[in-house]
Design a protein around this motif. Structure first.
Motif, PDB file in Angstrom:
ATOM      1  N   ALA A   1       0.822  -1.209   0.000  1.00  0.00           N
ATOM      2  CA  ALA A   1       0.000   0.000   0.000  1.00  0.00           C
ATOM      3  C   ALA A   1       0.853   1.255   0.000  1.00  0.00           C
ATOM      4  N   ALA A   2       2.136   1.113   0.329  1.00  0.00           N
ATOM      5  CA  ALA A   2       3.004   2.288   0.373  1.00  0.00           C
ATOM      6  C   ALA A   2       3.402   2.768  -1.027  1.00  0.00           C
ATOM      7  N   LEU A   3       3.294   1.882  -2.012  1.00  0.00           N
ATOM      8  CA  LEU A   3       3.771   2.230  -3.356  1.00  0.00           C
ATOM      9  C   LEU A   3       3.110   3.480  -3.954  1.00  0.00           C
ATOM     10  N   PRO A   4       1.762   3.566  -3.946  1.00  0.00           N
ATOM     11  CA  PRO A   4       1.164   4.781  -4.521  1.00  0.00           C
ATOM     12  C   PRO A   4       1.627   6.041  -3.789  1.00  0.00           C
ATOM     13  N   GLY A   5       1.904   5.925  -2.498  1.00  0.00           N
ATOM     14  CA  GLY A   5       2.395   7.083  -1.759  1.00  0.00           C
ATOM     15  C   GLY A   5       3.709   7.582  -2.322  1.00  0.00           C
ATOM     16  N   ILE A   6       4.601   6.640  -2.609  1.00  0.00           N
ATOM     17  CA  ILE A   6       5.898   7.008  -3.183  1.00  0.00           C
ATOM     18  C   ILE A   6       5.698   7.683  -4.533  1.00  0.00           C
ATOM     19  N   ALA A   7       4.871   7.032  -5.380  1.00  0.00           N
ATOM     20  CA  ALA A   7       4.674   7.547  -6.732  1.00  0.00           C
ATOM     21  C   ALA A   7       4.003   8.920  -6.699  1.00  0.00           C
ATOM     22  N   LEU A   8       2.986   9.075  -5.846  1.00  0.00           N
ATOM     23  CA  LEU A   8       2.274  10.359  -5.798  1.00  0.00           C
ATOM     24  C   LEU A   8       3.156  11.450  -5.205  1.00  0.00           C
ATOM     25  N   ALA A   9       3.952  11.088  -4.192  1.00  0.00           N
ATOM     26  CA  ALA A   9       4.855  12.083  -3.604  1.00  0.00           C
ATOM     27  C   ALA A   9       5.783  12.626  -4.677  1.00  0.00           C
ATOM     28  N   PHE A  10       6.247  11.748  -5.553  1.00  0.00           N
ATOM     29  CA  PHE A  10       7.121  12.212  -6.622  1.00  0.00           C
ATOM     30  C   PHE A  10       6.348  13.047  -7.648  1.00  0.00           C
ATOM     31  N   LEU A  11       5.131  12.583  -7.950  1.00  0.00           N
ATOM     32  CA  LEU A  11       4.316  13.285  -8.947  1.00  0.00           C
ATOM     33  C   LEU A  11       4.056  14.719  -8.509  1.00  0.00           C
ATOM     34  N   PHE A  12       3.758  14.922  -7.231  1.00  0.00           N
ATOM     35  CA  PHE A  12       3.376  16.250  -6.766  1.00  0.00           C
ATOM     36  C   PHE A  12       4.576  17.133  -6.441  1.00  0.00           C
ATOM     37  N   THR A  13       5.647  16.537  -5.917  1.00  0.00           N
ATOM     38  CA  THR A  13       6.775  17.379  -5.529  1.00  0.00           C
ATOM     39  C   THR A  13       7.872  17.408  -6.574  1.00  0.00           C
ATOM     40  N   GLY A  14       7.962  16.336  -7.372  1.00  0.00           N
ATOM     41  CA  GLY A  14       9.035  16.278  -8.340  1.00  0.00           C
ATOM     42  C   GLY A  14      10.394  16.025  -7.708  1.00  0.00           C
ATOM     43  N   LEU A  15      10.412  15.799  -6.413  1.00  0.00           N
ATOM     44  CA  LEU A  15      11.677  15.575  -5.718  1.00  0.00           C
ATOM     45  C   LEU A  15      11.941  14.076  -5.626  1.00  0.00           C
ATOM     46  N   LYS A  16      13.221  13.730  -5.733  1.00  0.00           N
ATOM     47  CA  LYS A  16      13.538  12.316  -5.595  1.00  0.00           C
ATOM     48  C   LYS A  16      14.238  12.046  -4.265  1.00  0.00           C
ATOM     49  N   ASP A  17      14.152  13.039  -3.392  1.00  0.00           N
ATOM     50  CA  ASP A  17      14.737  12.888  -2.068  1.00  0.00           C
ATOM     51  C   ASP A  17      14.030  11.752  -1.338  1.00  0.00           C
ATOM     52  N   SER A  18      14.813  10.815  -0.815  1.00  0.00           N
ATOM     53  CA  SER A  18      14.158   9.617  -0.280  1.00  0.00           C
ATOM     54  C   SER A  18      13.302   9.934   0.944  1.00  0.00           C
ATOM     55  N   ASN A  19      13.631  11.023   1.671  1.00  0.00           N
ATOM     56  CA  ASN A  19      12.801  11.354   2.834  1.00  0.00           C
ATOM     57  C   ASN A  19      11.396  11.761   2.417  1.00  0.00           C
ATOM     58  N   VAL A  20      11.299  12.560   1.353  1.00  0.00           N
ATOM     59  CA  VAL A  20       9.984  12.987   0.863  1.00  0.00           C
ATOM     60  C   VAL A  20       9.186  11.769   0.413  1.00  0.00           C
ATOM     61  N   LEU A  21       9.837  10.898  -0.362  1.00  0.00           N
ATOM     62  CA  LEU A  21       9.146   9.734  -0.891  1.00  0.00           C
ATOM     63  C   LEU A  21       8.687   8.819   0.245  1.00  0.00           C
ATOM     64  N   LEU A  22       9.551   8.677   1.254  1.00  0.00           N
ATOM     65  CA  LEU A  22       9.178   7.797   2.359  1.00  0.00           C
ATOM     66  C   LEU A  22       8.034   8.385   3.171  1.00  0.00           C
ATOM     67  N   LEU A  23       7.974   9.719   3.221  1.00  0.00           N
ATOM     68  CA  LEU A  23       6.849  10.356   3.908  1.00  0.00           C
ATOM     69  C   LEU A  23       5.544   9.999   3.181  1.00  0.00           C
ATOM     70  N   GLY A  24       5.591  10.080   1.837  1.00  0.00           N
ATOM     71  CA  GLY A  24       4.427   9.671   1.043  1.00  0.00           C
ATOM     72  C   GLY A  24       4.066   8.228   1.328  1.00  0.00           C
ATOM     73  N   ALA A  25       5.098   7.379   1.380  1.00  0.00           N
ATOM     74  CA  ALA A  25       4.862   5.962   1.647  1.00  0.00           C
ATOM     75  C   ALA A  25       4.206   5.783   3.015  1.00  0.00           C
ATOM     76  N   LEU A  26       4.684   6.555   3.986  1.00  0.00           N
ATOM     77  CA  LEU A  26       4.148   6.457   5.343  1.00  0.00           C
ATOM     78  C   LEU A  26       2.665   6.798   5.344  1.00  0.00           C
ATOM     79  N   VAL A  27       2.330   7.905   4.645  1.00  0.00           N
ATOM     80  CA  VAL A  27       0.929   8.340   4.624  1.00  0.00           C
ATOM     81  C   VAL A  27       0.055   7.284   3.958  1.00  0.00           C
ATOM     82  N   SER A  28       0.474   6.808   2.782  1.00  0.00           N
ATOM     83  CA  SER A  28      -0.425   5.883   2.085  1.00  0.00           C
ATOM     84  C   SER A  28      -0.448   4.524   2.779  1.00  0.00           C
ATOM     85  N   GLY A  29       0.673   4.144   3.407  1.00  0.00           N
ATOM     86  CA  GLY A  29       0.668   2.909   4.191  1.00  0.00           C
ATOM     87  C   GLY A  29      -0.311   3.011   5.347  1.00  0.00           C
ATOM     88  N   PHE A  30      -0.350   4.168   5.967  1.00  0.00           N
ATOM     89  CA  PHE A  30      -1.238   4.348   7.102  1.00  0.00           C
ATOM     90  C   PHE A  30      -2.698   4.375   6.657  1.00  0.00           C
TER      91      PHE A  30
END
Lengths: 371, 398
Positions: A49-78
């Protein structure tokens, strides 16, 4: 094959090894709770379930910083976790269906976004794929630092709430009657499990993350009945699996780290299943055979006793032949009985000794004097 | 064949082929077995690929399906040892097998078109171009005429179609037995059908379906196609036949919707199909009559009000003194919020259960009768006591 000394001198490799070791430790630690709460497969669902969070975090921020992506993963995982709970409590669909649903639907949606990103012209999205299978090789020092910090925080929280966690784990109703807010403790455990999964995504990947959580804990469970020891053992197993797995995958070309770590952890599980002294299959089988033999012995003795009983003189010799109608005896059992000094064998005859007679007499009382 | 039609046809066939075993898996609480199978057939596929070099070969399908059944068997064997719980057993087996598959690909097949990415997502986009070509040439001289090759259309269409056909035939033959063993294992074995054979039969069908769909839609989206339509249908009906039909309909809907969504976004077809499945599920989850989230929440609220009303009436029945029956006292005695108290009071008045004289409420005759009945039920806890009250209860639901 890589030179073994470079294993300790190579900076990148050292970072990666440290990372996988820390990851294995935290996963083992928190995985113990998941396994004991019978939520083993929740980890699988959350990691997918964390995968869409990673993808969407990148889509919206355009950043590939792993902290941002993991934050997205955290949200969608939750969100996934909460939805699973919603499905289970509010509808008649069962846990397994809810887990499978969230797992596959979220993952599919994640794939949709990833493939959409891939087709974009300003493509700098390459590298998002690594979250599928994980690439330990992309770990840098800051990632490892993040892991260490998260591990440290969850360790502190775990020690602070140790009593509450333990209580909730084994007797939820008692915890409720004592006035603990089980909802908060429950949420806390779930949150840390999600957290552990999310920081492992980069290394092990979405697909295999659940095994990182489960395998060390399942292996540790076989060696102990104490929660503290289990958590500690699971952390050690996880860390060792991480180090050994990284070592093996670094020594050969083309071996991705995640699957190797998972396989090493699975070997631990298999070993524990077979060789654990108290629960393991091997010792269980040995105990079974030993008990059966003991039973045979005692049955033979009992039969002899039933013959001797009818005579006044207990030490009167009887022919071995008359045992033939009794199925349970063999030369071996006779020898063992003699070794225990319960019978005496002279040529073709046997006779009960006094101690043998007493043992047989008390065989079905619980207070048998051990010979 | 037109690629668009081919893709649509393949995805529809796959969706239907997955939906049918899915219904039984969901009902048997074994939905996650499909997840395990879809991952652990990978080593079977890889080994099969080394032998046959053809992803659509029947041998490969057989090998992969066997590794799926081995997974089921392994999970059950681990479960039987009692060392870990069932879900842990599933969680241990499939990542290990999947890892073996991934590593086999990495070591031996890195350059063939069996890459790990396709394993997860599938290649529906390319399915129409992988055609089954039959060489009908009768000439022995080795001269090949282009006309001798007959293009039979996409391979996946054939494999999926034949699996679906077999599934349908088996479903028709064993529908009664499957239904029985799904809902009452005890009765099944008492009647002389072997639940074990039915179980492994179902698992074999699920395995084969997964393997065949795997090529088209990938490991995880197979799981979506198996679980989601059945789960969605289960929220709408309790009838097995209707559930089968509905899940097939949802599967086909998602296949069409997903295809056009993917065309519009220029994104992965299988991802789009899953997303559409997810949207359908979300809609049904929220709005399904009587079982959807909203219906459940609404019902729970109504029931809470009903219980409140009953508490209120019982309280009135127990106390005769005027001060116990004044509205303000009731508010603090039963400790409800103002809104809730007002609501209950209004409901009771509307149904003529009480009469209100200034600030003092009195139980009416109807209310007294009702309360007595309710007490009777509470004390005896027998269903027949409340049977004739159900209509009364219904009164409140206005």
């Amino acid at each position: 094959m890589m030179d073994i000394t470079s294993f300790f001198t190579d900076y990148t490799l050292r970072t990666i090894t440290l990372g996988t070791a820390v990851l294995g430790a935290i996963c083992g630690m928190l995985g113990s709770f998941a396994v004991l709460r019978k939520q083993s497969l929740l980890g699988d669902a959350i990691s997918h379930a964390a995968l869409p969070g990673i993808a969407l975090a990148f889509l919206f921020t355009g950043l590939k910083d792993s902290n941002v992506l993991l934050l997205g993963a955290l949200v969608s995982g939750f969100i996934g976790t909460v939805w699973i709970r919603g499905i289970v409590t509010k509808t008649h669909l069962k846990t397994d269906t809810a887990l499978g649903l969230i797992l596959s639907l979220f993952f599919g949606f994640g794939e949709l976004v990833l493939s959409y990103l891939k087709k974009q012209p300003d493509a700098n999205q390459a590298g998002l794929d690594k979250y599928l299978f994980g690439q330990a090789a992309t770990l840098v020092e800051s990632d490892v630092n993040l892991m260490i910090i998260v591990t440290g925080i969850s360790l502190v929280i775990m020690l602070l709430f140790w009593k509450e966690f333990k209580l909730l784990l084994f007797d939820k109703n008692y915890a409720l009657t004592l006035g603990f807010n089980t909802r908060i403790i429950d949420g806390l455990i779930s949150f840390f499990i999600v957290l552990a999964i999310v920081i492992g995504l980069q290394t092990v990947g979405v697909v295999l993350m659940s095994a990182m959580l489960l395998a060390p804990a399942a292996a540790a469970r076989q060696w102990t009945n104490s929660l503290g020891v289990m958590v500690l053992l699971a952390a050690v197993f996880g860390a060792v699996a991480g180090v050994v797995g990284t070592g093996i995958s670094a020594s050969y070309n083309n071996l991705s780290t995640g699957p190797v770590i998972v396989l090493v952890a699975s070997v631990f599980v298999g070993f524990s299943f077979v060789f654990s002294p108290s629960r393991g299959l091997l010792f269980k089988q040995i105990r079974l055979v030993r008990n059966r033999r003991d039973l045979h012995l005692k049955k033979t003795l009992q039969f002899m006793y039933s013959i001797v009983e009818k005579h006044d003189d207990i030490s009167r010799p009887h022919a071995i032949r008359i045992l033939n109608q009794f199925q349970g005896y063999s030369k071996g059992t006779l020898r063992q009985l003699e070794e225990k000094n319960w019978i005496e064998i002279k040529g073709d005859t046997w006779s009960l000794t006094t101690s043998g007679f007493h043992t047989a007499q008390n065989l079905y009382n619980n207070n048998v004097p051990q010979s | 064949m037109n690629p668009e039609i081919a893709i649509l046809l393949i995805s529809c066939l796959t969706a239907v082929a997955c939906a049918i075993p899915g219904v039984f898996l969901v009902l048997r609480k074994m939905a996650l077995i499909s997840d395990a199978i879809s991952h652990s057939i990978l080593p079977g596929i890889v080994v099969g690929f080394f032998i046959t070099h053809d992803l659509a070969s029947p041998w490969l399908i057989l090998l992969a399906a066997i590794s799926g059944i081995v997974t089921v068997w392994l999970v059950e064997a681990i479960q039987k040892t009692g060392l870990v719980k069932e879900d842990t057993a599933i969680g241990l087996v499939f990542p290990a097998l999947f890892s073996i598959g991934v590593l086999l690909i990495a070591i031996y097949a890195n350059d063939v078109h069996l890459d790990t990415d396709a394993v997860l997502v599938g290649k529906l986009e390319y399915a129409p171009f992988d055609n089954w070509i039959i060489n009908s040439s009768s000439s022995q001289e080795g001269i090949t005429n282009p006309e001798d090759f007959i293009n039979m259309g996409p391979k996946s269409l054939w494999t999926t179609g034949s699996v679906l056909l077999v599934t349908l035939v088996l479903l028709g033959l064993f529908y009664k037995e499957l239904k029985l063993s799904t809902f009452d294992i005890g009765l099944t074995s008492a009647l002389g059908f072997s639940p074990v054979i039915l179980h492994y039969g179902l698992m074999s069908v699920a395995s084969v379906t997964t393997v065949v769909s795997f090529d088209a839609v990938g490991a995880i989206l197979v799981v979506a196609l198996i679980i989601a339509p059945a789960a969605t249908a289960y929220l709408l009906t309790n009838d097995l036949k209707k559930m089968l039909l509905l899940s097939v309909v949802f599967g086909i809907l998602a296949a069409f919707g997903g295809y056009y969504l993917s065309m519009w976004l220029d994104a992965s077809i299988s991802g789009s199909i899953t997303t559409v499945l997810g949207l359908i599920f979300l809609l049904v989850y929220l709005f399904a009559p009587s079982r959807g989230l909203l219906a459940v929440l609404f019902r729970q609220r109504r029931q809470r009000t009903e219980v409140s009303l009953l508490t209120f009436l019982l309280h009135l029945n127990n106390h005769d003194s005027i001060e116990e029956r004044s509205v303000t006292h009731l508010q603090e005695h039963i400790n409800w919020g103002k809104v809730r108290a007002k609501k209950v009071l209004k409901l009771a008045l509307e149904n003529n259960m009480i009469s209100k004289n200034g600030d003092v409420v009195t139980l009416s005759n109807k209310g007294k009768e009702f309360t007595e009945k309710a007490l009777d039920y509470i004390i005896t806890n027998k269903d027949e006591k409340i049977e004739d009250m159900k209509d009364d209860f219904f009164l409140f639901r206005g």
